[in-house]
Design a protein around this motif. Structure first.
Motif, PDB file in Angstrom:
ATOM      1  N   MET A 168       0.836  -1.210   0.000  1.00 45.71           N
ATOM      2  CA  MET A 168       0.000   0.000   0.000  1.00 45.71           C
ATOM      3  C   MET A 168       0.868   1.257   0.000  1.00 45.71           C
ATOM      4  N   PHE A 169       1.963   1.220   0.763  1.00 42.25           N
ATOM      5  CA  PHE A 169       2.856   2.379   0.841  1.00 42.25           C
ATOM      6  C   PHE A 169       3.847   2.417  -0.325  1.00 42.25           C
ATOM      7  N   GLY A 170       4.051   1.286  -0.961  1.00 45.07           N
ATOM      8  CA  GLY A 170       4.990   1.234  -2.075  1.00 45.07           C
ATOM      9  C   GLY A 170       6.441   1.287  -1.645  1.00 45.07           C
ATOM     10  N   ALA A 171       6.713   0.931  -0.374  1.00 43.65           N
ATOM     11  CA  ALA A 171       8.087   0.960   0.142  1.00 43.65           C
ATOM     12  C   ALA A 171       8.142   0.141   1.423  1.00 43.65           C
ATOM     13  N   ALA A 172       9.355  -0.222   1.804  1.00 45.84           N
ATOM     14  CA  ALA A 172       9.551  -0.987   3.039  1.00 45.84           C
ATOM     15  C   ALA A 172       9.288  -0.104   4.252  1.00 45.84           C
ATOM     16  N   LEU A 173       8.657  -0.673   5.254  1.00 46.50           N
ATOM     17  CA  LEU A 173       8.395   0.051   6.498  1.00 46.50           C
ATOM     18  C   LEU A 173       9.361  -0.348   7.607  1.00 46.50           C
ATOM     19  N   PHE A 174      10.071  -1.488   7.402  1.00 40.95           N
ATOM     20  CA  PHE A 174      11.042  -1.959   8.394  1.00 40.95           C
ATOM     21  C   PHE A 174      12.301  -2.446   7.684  1.00 40.95           C
ATOM     22  N   ASP A 175      13.443  -2.191   8.299  1.00 43.04           N
ATOM     23  CA  ASP A 175      14.707  -2.775   7.851  1.00 43.04           C
ATOM     24  C   ASP A 175      14.901  -4.097   8.574  1.00 43.04           C
ATOM     25  N   ARG A 176      15.297  -5.130   7.845  1.00 46.02           N
ATOM     26  CA  ARG A 176      15.537  -6.440   8.429  1.00 46.02           C
ATOM     27  C   ARG A 176      17.028  -6.650   8.596  1.00 46.02           C
ATOM     28  N   SER A 177      17.432  -7.174   9.755  1.00 45.24           N
ATOM     29  CA  SER A 177      18.840  -7.502  10.002  1.00 45.24           C
ATOM     30  C   SER A 177      18.892  -8.637  11.009  1.00 45.24           C
ATOM     31  N   VAL A 178      20.102  -9.129  11.270  1.00 44.80           N
ATOM     32  CA  VAL A 178      20.256 -10.224  12.246  1.00 44.80           C
ATOM     33  C   VAL A 178      19.858  -9.752  13.648  1.00 44.80           C
ATOM     34  N   ARG A 179      19.881  -8.451  13.864  1.00 42.41           N
ATOM     35  CA  ARG A 179      19.506  -7.925  15.181  1.00 42.41           C
ATOM     36  C   ARG A 179      18.015  -7.694  15.318  1.00 42.41           C
ATOM     37  N   GLY A 180      17.274  -7.934  14.249  1.00 44.03           N
ATOM     38  CA  GLY A 180      15.836  -7.769  14.320  1.00 44.03           C
ATOM     39  C   GLY A 180      15.335  -6.755  13.306  1.00 44.03           C
ATOM     40  N   MET A 181      14.119  -6.300  13.490  1.00 43.16           N
ATOM     41  CA  MET A 181      13.471  -5.379  12.565  1.00 43.16           C
ATOM     42  C   MET A 181      13.368  -3.998  13.201  1.00 43.16           C
ATOM     43  N   THR A 182      13.806  -2.997  12.458  1.00 47.77           N
ATOM     44  CA  THR A 182      13.723  -1.619  12.930  1.00 47.77           C
ATOM     45  C   THR A 182      13.009  -0.779  11.875  1.00 47.77           C
ATOM     46  N   PRO A 183      12.195   0.196  12.317  1.00 46.99           N
ATOM     47  CA  PRO A 183      11.420   0.973  11.338  1.00 46.99           C
ATOM     48  C   PRO A 183      12.297   1.857  10.462  1.00 46.99           C
ATOM     49  N   THR A 184      11.956   1.927   9.187  1.00 46.64           N
ATOM     50  CA  THR A 184      12.578   2.882   8.278  1.00 46.64           C
ATOM     51  C   THR A 184      12.012   4.267   8.593  1.00 46.64           C
ATOM     52  N   PRO A 185      12.559   5.335   8.014  1.00 47.74           N
ATOM     53  CA  PRO A 185      11.948   6.663   8.217  1.00 47.74           C
ATOM     54  C   PRO A 185      10.472   6.688   7.848  1.00 47.74           C
ATOM     55  N   LEU A 186      10.111   6.010   6.743  1.00 50.26           N
ATOM     56  CA  LEU A 186       8.702   5.926   6.366  1.00 50.26           C
ATOM     57  C   LEU A 186       7.922   5.108   7.402  1.00 50.26           C
ATOM     58  N   GLY A 187       8.558   4.064   7.903  1.00 49.71           N
ATOM     59  CA  GLY A 187       7.921   3.239   8.920  1.00 49.71           C
ATOM     60  C   GLY A 187       7.657   4.006  10.204  1.00 49.71           C
ATOM     61  N   LYS A 188       8.586   4.885  10.587  1.00 45.77           N
ATOM     62  CA  LYS A 188       8.396   5.690  11.791  1.00 45.77           C
ATOM     63  C   LYS A 188       7.183   6.610  11.635  1.00 45.77           C
ATOM     64  N   ALA A 189       7.043   7.193  10.437  1.00 44.66           N
ATOM     65  CA  ALA A 189       5.887   8.057  10.190  1.00 44.66           C
ATOM     66  C   ALA A 189       4.597   7.245  10.250  1.00 44.66           C
ATOM     67  N   ALA A 190       4.624   6.039   9.659  1.00 53.75           N
ATOM     68  CA  ALA A 190       3.438   5.180   9.675  1.00 53.75           C
ATOM     69  C   ALA A 190       3.102   4.741  11.097  1.00 53.75           C
ATOM     70  N   LEU A 191       4.123   4.441  11.888  1.00 53.22           N
ATOM     71  CA  LEU A 191       3.909   4.025  13.276  1.00 53.22           C
ATOM     72  C   LEU A 191       3.241   5.131  14.091  1.00 53.22           C
ATOM     73  N   ALA A 192       3.703   6.359  13.901  1.00 50.16           N
ATOM     74  CA  ALA A 192       3.118   7.475  14.650  1.00 50.16           C
ATOM     75  C   ALA A 192       1.637   7.629  14.332  1.00 50.16           C
ATOM     76  N   ARG A 193       1.290   7.512  13.055  1.00 46.41           N
ATOM     77  CA  ARG A 193      -0.115   7.644  12.660  1.00 46.41           C
ATOM     78  C   ARG A 193      -0.927   6.436  13.097  1.00 46.41           C
ATOM     79  N   ALA A 194      -0.334   5.250  13.041  1.00 48.53           N
ATOM     80  CA  ALA A 194      -1.047   4.044  13.467  1.00 48.53           C
ATOM     81  C   ALA A 194      -1.375   4.121  14.952  1.00 48.53           C
ATOM     82  N   ARG A 195      -0.404   4.591  15.742  1.00 50.20           N
ATOM     83  CA  ARG A 195      -0.623   4.733  17.187  1.00 50.20           C
ATOM     84  C   ARG A 195      -1.740   5.731  17.453  1.00 50.20           C
ATOM     85  N   ALA A 196      -1.725   6.839  16.721  1.00 56.04           N
ATOM     86  CA  ALA A 196      -2.768   7.861  16.896  1.00 56.04           C
ATOM     87  C   ALA A 196      -4.138   7.319  16.502  1.00 56.04           C
TER      88      ALA A 196
END
Length: 327
Positions: A58-86
């Protein structure tokens, strides 16, 4: 960089976004692992992976970066998280508003309040707002410092905040209505206040007393530090740090070496309620003004306007009574 088509994203979100997508985003942020998210949500990892893929499409981009340490939000993901929480907080508030309306009220407001506000001002505003026939409200109060409360306003945990406007406060994107200022007052037990009132303030003597203050980085605490620094003295280390005005009053009455600086309206309440005394010192400063903060998109909500008007009226009455400055 690929161009971002906002209109296309809005169309996709409007047609396909569901609340479970918002919940999933928050669970991924919390756990950082799709396996743990699947366990938490009592479903399979393939189902979680599929739902996340739908959302990222839906966003046309990744919302999380994947690594061996786990998943962390991308800049776009952080914006989506803030709106999702609201959005999830707004959904909860919608249910509370519906419950209030069914019970014959106009709305259920969640208000953040800093501790050092006169109980008379706050109770007067609440009584007006909750007893009006036109806009009768239900109120839930949440205490904290201005920084914490403004964060809650931004993520929609809170509907409005009664805090302090200062240069350090992040108020970008918020509407604010400055209500009134507060003068500082030095309070102590009656015996200690009588002793201190006989002579001008000696800050080298006062620094040796048992100070009871708010937490560091609060305006009250910073002003006290500035007094001592201006006199060339290291600020006192408080024996107790507390936001509770009731506790401050009780500690001061029980200790003839205890002392604190609080707003004048709070000091007067502690005189009546706890039996403290005000030392008649005059300070050459005021605390940052008491301010009503709201989100810009909520300005026209009748319930907000009703409480804001009640708060302004109570603040004006206090300022007129105490000779303090209205803004």
């Amino acid at each position: 960089m690929t161009a971002f088509d906002a209109d296309d994203v809005v169309r996709k979100l409007t047609q396909r976004l569901k609340m479970r997508h918002c919940l999933l985003l928050l669970r991924i942020e919390q756990h950082g692992s799709l396996t743990r998210v699947a366990e938490d949500m009592a479903t399979s990892q393939p189902a979680i992976t599929k739902t996340l893929a739908e959302l990222e499409a839906m966003f046309g981009a990744a919302l999380f970066d994947r690594s061996v340490r786990g998943m962390t939000p991308t800049p776009l993901g952080k914006a989506a998280l803030a709106r999702a929480r609201a959005m999830l907080h707004d959904l909860d508030h919608l249910a509370r508003d519906m419950e209030a309306v069914v019970a014959g009220h106009a709305a259920h407001l969640h208000a953040g309040v800093i501790p050092f506000i006169s109980g008379q001002v706050l109770s007067g505003a609440i009584l007006r707002a909750t007893s009006s026939d036109q806009q009768r409200l239900i109120m839930t109060l949440h205490e904290g410092d201005s920084h914490q409360l403004l964060a809650g306003l931004r993520d929609h945990t809170l509907d409005l905040v009664i805090g302090r406007a200062s240069a350090a406060a992040d108020i970008q994107g918020l509407h604010f209505d400055v209500l009134y200022t507060q003068q500082p007052r030095l309070i102590a037990s009656r015996r200690l206040a009588a002793q201190l009132a006989r002579r001008p303030p000696d800050w080298r003597e006062l620094v040796e007393l048992d100070w009871i203050l708010g937490a560091v980085h609060t305006p009250e605490r910073e002003q006290v530090s500035n007094i001592f620094l201006a006199a060339g003295i290291a600020p006192p280390t408080p024996i107790v740090e507390s936001y509770s005005t009731k506790l401050i009053g009780e500690l001061i009455v029980a200790n003839d070496k205890a002392i604190s600086i609080v707003p004048a309206d709070v000091a007067e309440e502690l005189v009546r309620i706890a039996g403290v005394a005000i030392v008649p010192y005059s300070f050459g400063w005021t605390l940052p003004p008491i301010t009503l903060f709201t989100r810009r998109e909520d300005l026209r909500h009748d319930a907000y306007a009703s409480f804001a008007d009640a708060l302004r009226q109570a603040g004006r009455q206090l300022a007129d009574r105490n000779g303090e400055r209205r803004l």
